[in-house]
Design a protein around this motif. Structure first.
Motif, PDB file in Angstrom:
ATOM      1  N   UNK A 118       0.922  -1.267   0.026  1.00 23.32           N
ATOM      2  CA  UNK A 118       0.086   0.044  -0.152  1.00 23.32           C
ATOM      3  C   UNK A 118       1.011   1.328  -0.061  1.00 23.32           C
ATOM      4  N   UNK A 119       2.152   0.995   0.378  1.00 22.91           N
ATOM      5  CA  UNK A 119       3.030   2.242   0.631  1.00 22.91           C
ATOM      6  C   UNK A 119       3.916   2.222  -0.925  1.00 22.91           C
ATOM      7  N   UNK A 120       3.451   1.417  -1.779  1.00 28.91           N
ATOM      8  CA  UNK A 120       4.157   1.687  -3.086  1.00 28.91           C
ATOM      9  C   UNK A 120       5.459   0.746  -3.147  1.00 28.91           C
ATOM     10  N   UNK A 121       5.809  -0.226  -2.333  1.00 33.11           N
ATOM     11  CA  UNK A 121       7.154  -1.029  -2.311  1.00 33.11           C
ATOM     12  C   UNK A 121       6.597  -2.327  -2.440  1.00 33.11           C
ATOM     13  N   UNK A 122       7.579  -3.147  -2.919  1.00 34.12           N
ATOM     14  CA  UNK A 122       7.531  -4.456  -3.095  1.00 34.12           C
ATOM     15  C   UNK A 122       8.262  -5.198  -1.920  1.00 34.12           C
ATOM     16  N   UNK A 123       7.977  -6.537  -1.400  1.00 30.30           N
ATOM     17  CA  UNK A 123       8.255  -7.121  -0.172  1.00 30.30           C
ATOM     18  C   UNK A 123       9.287  -8.064  -0.365  1.00 30.30           C
ATOM     19  N   UNK A 124      10.402  -8.146   0.683  1.00 32.06           N
ATOM     20  CA  UNK A 124      11.276  -9.316   0.569  1.00 32.06           C
ATOM     21  C   UNK A 124      11.662  -9.809   1.868  1.00 32.06           C
ATOM     22  N   UNK A 125      12.275 -10.915   2.063  1.00 38.99           N
ATOM     23  CA  UNK A 125      12.292 -11.609   3.206  1.00 38.99           C
ATOM     24  C   UNK A 125      13.857 -12.301   3.258  1.00 38.99           C
ATOM     25  N   UNK A 126      14.341 -12.633   4.349  1.00 36.14           N
ATOM     26  CA  UNK A 126      15.450 -13.159   4.587  1.00 36.14           C
ATOM     27  C   UNK A 126      15.544 -14.388   5.178  1.00 36.14           C
ATOM     28  N   UNK A 127      16.361 -15.384   4.421  1.00 40.28           N
ATOM     29  CA  UNK A 127      16.329 -16.980   5.034  1.00 40.28           C
ATOM     30  C   UNK A 127      17.809 -17.373   4.934  1.00 40.28           C
ATOM     31  N   UNK A 130       3.092 -12.682  -1.096  1.00 41.66           N
ATOM     32  CA  UNK A 130       3.506 -11.973  -2.112  1.00 41.66           C
ATOM     33  C   UNK A 130       4.752 -11.567  -2.028  1.00 41.66           C
ATOM     34  N   UNK A 131       5.844 -12.391  -2.101  1.00 42.84           N
ATOM     35  CA  UNK A 131       7.077 -12.010  -1.932  1.00 42.84           C
ATOM     36  C   UNK A 131       8.061 -11.907  -3.292  1.00 42.84           C
ATOM     37  N   UNK A 132       8.395 -10.717  -3.348  1.00 46.93           N
ATOM     38  CA  UNK A 132       9.511 -10.312  -4.651  1.00 46.93           C
ATOM     39  C   UNK A 132      11.022 -10.626  -4.453  1.00 46.93           C
ATOM     40  N   UNK A 133      11.346 -10.955  -3.345  1.00 45.09           N
ATOM     41  CA  UNK A 133      12.849 -10.928  -3.149  1.00 45.09           C
ATOM     42  C   UNK A 133      13.161 -11.723  -1.948  1.00 45.09           C
ATOM     43  N   UNK A 134      14.146 -12.671  -2.166  1.00 44.52           N
ATOM     44  CA  UNK A 134      14.829 -13.634  -1.007  1.00 44.52           C
ATOM     45  C   UNK A 134      16.176 -13.097  -0.810  1.00 44.52           C
ATOM     46  N   UNK A 135      16.426 -12.801   0.222  1.00 48.44           N
ATOM     47  CA  UNK A 135      18.045 -12.899   0.852  1.00 48.44           C
ATOM     48  C   UNK A 135      18.250 -14.134   1.246  1.00 48.44           C
ATOM     49  N   UNK A 136      19.346 -14.934   0.381  1.00 48.83           N
ATOM     50  CA  UNK A 136      19.522 -16.111   0.831  1.00 48.83           C
ATOM     51  C   UNK A 136      21.088 -16.395   1.320  1.00 48.83           C
TER      52      UNK A 136
END
Length: 707
Positions: free
Chosen positions: A382-391, A450-456
Motif C-alpha cells: 500500500x506504500x508503493x513498495x515490494x516485499x522481501x524476506x531473509x532466509x 506475495x514475496x518479490x525478493x529473497x535474501x539467501x
C-alpha cells in the motif's frame, strides 16, 4: 566464422573482437595450447604445434610444452587438470585427440574437442564457448566413463590458461576476511606455484576465484592483461604455476582436497565453467569486458535486464526484535524517502529471538505476526513498495524442531563432536530429502505470500564433512553434491517463481562467484557498511564483478563495526556506486537526515541506469592519494556520472585534478557545477577540479552530451 579449423595442420583458431585463442594436436595426438593474445587473422599465423623446448635428459623426452588439458601420467610433473584411478588400480592417464565439433550461434560459438584415453574407456569433452563481442571464453570439461567399471576421479579441474613464454609476470588477485573482502593484492610471479583456494565449503572471503596476469607494467588504461574467474560456489582452487622454462599456466576448478568422484560406467561428470579473457588495454578494459559478459550472459533473465530497486533492510534497525508493528513503522519511513523494496531480515520465524534457536523452523512466529505475513505485506504494498524476506536454508540450530526431528540431517562423523559455529550446524544438502525439504519450504513461503525478493544467507563454513549413511565410495563427493543441490534448488525456485529476485549472502561477501551469479540477481558484498572502508572493498570487487550485482547499504553513522562519523552525502555517494540499499534505523534519523536522504535517493534513481549498466572507469584509487574517483559511462557515451570522495585529508592538500574517460572527444557535454558546455576531449585531457578539501567530503557530478 569465429572458430576456424585447419584440417591439414590440426589447429584451431578462436577469434573474438580483439582476441585470438589457438590450439592444436601434435604428432603424438596431444592437444597443445598455441596462442592467447591479440587477434590473428589466419590459422596459419599460429606457431607450429610440434614446437617444444628440449633441455636435457633430466626433463621429459617430449620436450617442454603447454598441454591444453594435462592429465597426470607419464613424465608430466606440473599441475594436472585430470587425475584418475581405474578399476584395475592403474593411476596413469594418457589423453589423445579423437574428434571435434563446431557449433555457431548468434551470440556464442562453441568448439567441443573430444579426448580419449589410449586404453581405458575414459573420454574428456572440452567445451570452449566463445563470446566474440566481449573477448571472453568459457571453458569446462565433461568427463565420461563409457565402460562398465567405475573410475575414481581424484582431480577434475575445468582447464588451464597459458600465457606466452616470458618473464616478469605479475599476479593480481583478491583476498581478505570478514568485513575486509575483495582486497587487491599484486605479486611478482616467480618459479613455483601459488594457489588461491577455499576449503570451507563456500566460495570464501579469504580469497575470491578471480585472477589477472600482466607483464608487471599494466595499469588501468594500457598493458596486456590475461584474466579469468571460476563459476563455482564450493571448494575451489586456482593454481598459478611458473616453471624454469618461463612457461606460465593458470589451472582452476573444483578443489582436489578431500575430493574424489566415483564415476560409474555410463556416467559423466561436468566441471564448472572457468572463464577467461584478454586485452591490451589494461585492467580497466579487462573489467569492462567482463562486466558486460556477466550482464549479458551470466545474470538471470529477464530480471538482469532491469535496474535493481532501492532496497531497505531491517536488520540493523531491529536485529531479532521483529514485530508486525515495528516493521510497519520502518516501512512507512522507508517509503517516505523513496525506497522501492522493503526486506524483513532475521527474526521473523520459529523461536528466533536470538541466534541460538529457531534456524530450520521456517514458519511465521505467531506472536510477532499474529495474522501471518499478509498484513505486513499488504502494508508494504500500500506504500508503493515490494516485499522481501531473509532466509538461511542450509543451516540449522540444534535448538530447533527440525534438528530434534532429524539430527542426522547435518554433516557429521561418528565419534566426533558436532561442531557448532554461530550456534548452528550445516545441513547435508547432498541428501535428496534435505534438498526437497528446502525447496518445499521456500516454495510454500513464496506460493502463500506475495514475496518479490529473497535474501539467501549462509553464515558458517563446513566442519566434520561426513555423510555416515552414504556409501563409502561417495563420501568425498559432498563438497560437490552440496553445491549441485544448492544450484538445483535455486533453479527450480526460479522456474516456478520467475518474478522473485534473489540475493546471495554468506557471512558478508563469502559467496561471490560466477556460479552463484547465474542463479541470483545480486550479492551481499560485505557486512562492512563503513563508507570509507567500503571504497577499498568495492574497488577490488569491481576488478572482477559488475556494479549491478554489488549491493551497497547506507547504514547508521558511527555505529556498526566502529564506523567513523560520516556525512549523509558521503555515506550515500559511497553506496550509490552499486545497487543502492538502506540499512540504518530510520526511526532514529533526524528530519534533516531523512530529507537529505530523500533527495539523494531521487538523484540515484536518475543515474542508476548509468551505474548499473554502464562502463566503469576507476580514475583514482583509494589505495593511492587522498581521493577516490570512479566514473560510469553509458555505452552510447551520451551520459556519465562521476563520484569523487575525499579520505581523511592530510596537510590541507586538496583533491587532485580528475581526468575523465570513455567520452566522445568531439562532443560537447554539460557538467554539473561547470557553467559552459565542455568537450569530451577537454574533460579527458585537460581534466576537471572537484575542489574537495574537508575530511570525508564528496561530490557527484552528472555529465550529459549536448545534442
Amino acid at each position: 566464422m569465429a572458430i576456424l579449423f585447419d584440417k591439414q595442420t590440426s589447429r584451431w583458431l578462436l577469434q573474438g573482437k580483439n582476441v585470438s585463442y589457438g590450439l592444436g594436436v601434435d604428432k603424438n595426438g596431444t592437444l597443445q595450447h598455441l596462442y592467447f593474445g591479440s587477434k590473428l587473422p589466419f590459422v596459419s599465423d599460429l606457431p607450429d604445434v610440434n614446437t617444444a623446448i628440449y633441455h636435457s635428459s633430466f626433463e621429459p623426452s617430449g620436450g617442454i610444452t603447454q598441454p591444453e588439458y594435462p592429465a597426470w601420467g607419464g613424465m608430466y610433473y606440473y599441475e594436472p587438470c585430470l587425475k584418475a584411478t581405474f578399476s584395475d588400480h592403474v593411476r596413469d592417464t594418457r589423453l589423445v585427440y579423437k574428434e571435434h565439433q563446431i557449433t555457431e550461434n548468434e551470440q556464442v560459438d562453441e568448439l567441443v574437442i573430444v579426448l580419449q584415453d589410449t586404453v581405458y574407456p575414459l573420454f574428456v569433452h572440452l567445451h570452449y564457448r566463445l563470446f566474440p563481442e566481449h573477448d571472453v571464453i568459457e571453458r569446462y570439461a565433461v568427463i565420461e566413463n563409457t565402460g562398465t567399471t567405475p573410475i575414481t576421479l581424484e582431480q577434475a579441474l575445468s582447464g588451464s590458461w597459458h600465457t606466452p613464454r616470458g618473464d616478469r609476470y605479475r599476479l593480481t588477485h583478491l583476498g581478505g576476511k570478514w568485513i575486509e573482502e575483495t582486497q587487491i593484492y599484486q605479486d611478482e610471479i616467480t618459479p613455483g606455484k601459488k594457489t588461491l583456494e577455499s576449503r570451507r565449503g563456500n566460495t570464501g572471503a579469504q580469497a575470491n576465484p578471480w585472477f589477472a596476469i600482466d607483464r608487471g607494467t599494466a595499469d588501468e588504461d594500457q598493458g596486456e592483461v590475461w584474466f579469468g574467474a571460476l563459476g563455482w560456489s564450493g571448494n575451489w582452487k586456482i593454481t598459478v604455476e611458473y616453471n624454469p622454462f618461463k612457461l606460465l599456466q593458470v589451472s582452476g576448478g573444483i578443489h582436489d582436497f578431500d575430493f574424489a568422484w566415483h564415476l560409474e560406467g555410463g556416467k559423466s561428470f561436468q566441471t564448472p565453467a572457468f572463464v577467461g579473457g584478454y586485452t591490451r588495454l589494461g585492467f580497466g578494459q579487462a573489467s569492462r569486458n567482463f562486466h558486460d559478459y556477466q550482464r549479458n550472459h551470466v545474470l538471470p533473465k529477464p530480471i538482469a535486464e532491469q535496474v535493481r530497486p532501492v532496497l531497505y533492510n531491517s536488520w540493523e534497525a531491529t536485529y531479532f526484535d521483529v514485530t508486525e508493528q515495528g516493521q510497519m513503522a520502518l516501512a512507512e519511513r522507508a517509503a517516505a524517502i523513496g525506497v522501492e523494496l522493503f526486506v524483513v531480515d532475521d527474526g521473523w520465524f520459529g523461536e528466533r529471538h536470538h541466534d541460538r534457536a529457531g534456524l530450520g523452523d521456517w514458519t511465521v512466529n505467531p506472536v510477532k505476526f499474529p495474522n501471518g505475513l499478509k498484513p505486513l505485506i499488504d502494508k508494504v504494498e500500500s506504500l508503493g513498495m515490494r516485499f522481501g524476506i531473509w532466509v538461511e536454508p542450509e543451516m540449522v540450530n540444534p535448538d530447533s524442531d527440525l534438528y530434534r526431528k532429524n539430527p542426522d540431517w547435518i554433516y557429521h562423523f561418528p565419534n566426533r563432536p558436532r561442531t557448532e559455529s554461530r550456534n548452528q550446524c550445516v545441513l547435508n544438502v547432498s541428501k535428496p530429502e534435505v534438498q526437497e525439504f528446502i525447496f518445499k519450504m521456500l516454495d510454500d513461503l513464496l506460493s502463500e505470500n506475495n514475496i518479490d525478493f529473497i535474501k539467501w544467507d549462509m553464515n558458517r563454513s563446513f566442519s566434520e564433512p561426513g555423510w555416515p549413511d552414504a556409501p563409502q565410495a561417495i563420501q568425498k563427493e559432498i563438497w560437490v553434491r552440496h553445491v549441485q543441490g544448492l544450484y538445483d534448488i535455486l533453479a527450480r525456485l526460479r522456474a516456478k517463481h520467475p518474478k522473485v529476485a534473489f540475493e546471495s549472502c554468506s557471512g558478508g561477501g563469502a559467496r561471490i562467484d560466477l556460479g552463484i551469479m547465474r542463479l541470483t540477481d545480486e550479492v551481499w558484498t560485505s557486512d562492512n557498511t563503513e563508507p570509507y572502508e567500503r571504497l577499498f572493498i568495492q574497488e577490488g570487487y569491481s576488478l572482477a564483478y559488475n556494479a549491478q550485482t554489488m549491493m551497497c547499504w547506507v547504514a547508521d553513522s558511527a555505529k556498526w563495526v566502529k564506523n567513523r562519523p560520516a556525512p549523509v552525502a558521503y555515506r550515500f555517494h559511497s553506496s550509490m556506486m552499486g545497487s543502492l540499499g538502506i540499512g540504518g534505523n530510520l526511526t532514529q534519523w533526524s528530519e534533516e537526515e531523512l530529507a537529505e536522504s530523500t533527495q539523494l535517493i531521487e538523484e540515484y534513481k536518475s543515474i542508476r541506469h548509468i551505474v548499473q549498466k554502464g562502463n566503469q572507469y576507476r580514475l583514482l584509487s583509494p589505495r593511492k592519494g587522498n581521493t577516490t574517483a570512479v566514473q560510469y559511462v553509458t555505452h552510447d557515451q551520451s551520459e556519465s556520472v562521476l563520484f569523487a570522495l575525499m579520505h581523511p585529508q592530510k596537510f590541507q592538500n586538496p583533491s587532485p585534478r580528475i581526468y575523465l574517460r570513455g567520452l566522445k572527444s568531439d562532443s560537447l557535454y554539460k557538467v554539473t557545477d561547470i557553467e559552459e558546455p565542455i568537450s569530451g576531449s577537454a574533460l579527458m585531457n585537460r581534466g576537471i577540479d572537484v575542489n574537495l578539501h574537508a575530511d570525508l567530503a564528496s561530490k557527484l557530478l552528472k555529465i550529459r552530451e549536448v545534442k
